[in-house]
Write an enzyme that holds these catalytic residues in place. Structure first.
Site, PDB file in Angstrom:
ATOM      1  CD  GLU A 151       1.748 -48.105  64.394  1.00 11.34           C
ATOM      2  OE1 GLU A 151       2.249 -46.963  64.357  1.00 11.34           O
ATOM      3  OE2 GLU A 151       1.297 -48.607  65.433  1.00 11.34           O
ATOM      4  CB  SER A 152       3.456 -45.816  58.284  1.00 16.40           C
ATOM      5  OG  SER A 152       3.466 -47.009  57.505  1.00 16.40           O
TER       6      SER A 152
END
Length: 227
Positions: free
Chosen positions: A107-108
Site C-alpha cells: 500500500e505505502s
C-alpha cells in the site's frame, strides 16, 4: 477462491477495539531522514498455535527487515518503532503480523505521510471517511480528523479493523477482501453480482508477498525478493 487463512468473527473486531482503548500513540518521527467456520490454512494454524518468544522475535525481525528495505534512509529507532507497531497491533487484533506487513508494504512502502490521488492516507492507505466509519462501528480509538491517520499506530489499527470487516463481509475470501480494500467493497460486490469480477493484480501481489514471508518464517526457501 483462496481459502481463508484465519477465522475472523464479529467478536474479534469488538475484542480488538476493547484491547486498543487507551493505547499509547506511536511517536511521529518519520520526516527526519531524508465467521463462517471454514478451516484456517496450515500457515494460519501454525501462527495461531505455535507462539513464543522465539517466533515473536523472528516475525519482528522480518517486519523490521521489510521496513529497512523500503525505507533505507530513515533512522534506526524509527524503523524499529514502526516494525514494533505493525507487529503489536497485529497481535492484539489476532491477525498474522506478516499479512499486515505485506499490506503495508504494497500500500505505502512503509511511508507514514503519503497521501494517494484518491485521498487515502498513511501506512495502510485509508481514506478518512472509511476510517471515521470504522471508528464509529467498532468504538476503537478516537477520531480526531485526518490527523488520526498520520499517526502510524492508529493508522495500522484502523486498517486492520477495516480489513477484518472486509474478510467477514466476503465470507472469509481473502482475495476478494483485498480487492475490496483496494477498489472498494461496493464495487467488488457489484462486479461479483454481474459476473464481471476479477481480483486484479493487487490481491495477487499482497498474497504473493505474504506467502514469501510465511515461507521464510517456516525456514523454507521461496523464489523472488521480499518487498
Amino acid at each position: 477462491m483462496i481459502k481463508r487463512r484465519f477465522l475472523v468473527l464479529a467478536v474479534l473486531v469488538a475484542g480488538a477495539a476493547a484491547q486498543w482503548q487507551g493505547a499509547p500513540w506511536f511517536p511521529d518521527s518519520d520526516v527526519n531522514a531524508s465467521a463462517d467456520g471454514t478451516k484456517p490454512s496450515a500457515a494460519a494454524k501454525r501462527w495461531q498455535g505455535v507462539r513464543g518468544p522465539s517466533l515473536d522475535e523472528v516475525e519482528r525481525e522480518m517486519i523490521l527487515d521489510l521496513v529497512r528495505r523500503h525505507r533505507p534512509g530513515t533512522r534506526d529507532d524509527w524503523q524499529q518503532a514502526l516494525a514494533d507497531a505493525v507487529f503489536t497491533s497485529s497481535r492484539q487484533a489476532g491477525i498474522d503480523p506478516l499479512m499486515v506487513a505485506a499490506i503495508v508494504a504494497k500500500e505505502s512502502s512503509f511511508r507514514t505521510k503519503v497521501v494517494s490521488h484518491a485521498g487515502a492516507v498513511g501506512l495502510m492507505q485509508i481514506r478518512p471517511f472509511v476510517a471515521r466509519d470504522v471508528v464509529e462501528r467498532s468504538g476503537a480509538l478516537e477520531w480526531n480528523g485526518v490527523e488520526t491517520l498520520h499517526d502510524p499506530e492508529h493508522n495500522v489499527r484502523l486498517g486492520i479493523l477495516y480489513y477484518q470487516e472486509l474478510v467477514e463481509r466476503f465470507d472469509g475470501d481473502e482475495e476478494a477482501a483485498l480487492a475490496a480494500y483496494n477498489r472498494g467493497p461496493t464495487r467488488v460486490r457489484r462486479e461479483q453480482r454481474s459476473g464481471s469480477y476479477r481480483p486484479g493484480s493487487y490481491p495477487r501481489r499482497v498474497l504473493g508477498l505474504y506467502r514469501e514471508l510465511d515461507a521464510q518464517r517456516s525456514g523454507t526457501s521461496a523464489p523472488g525478493s521480499l518487498g
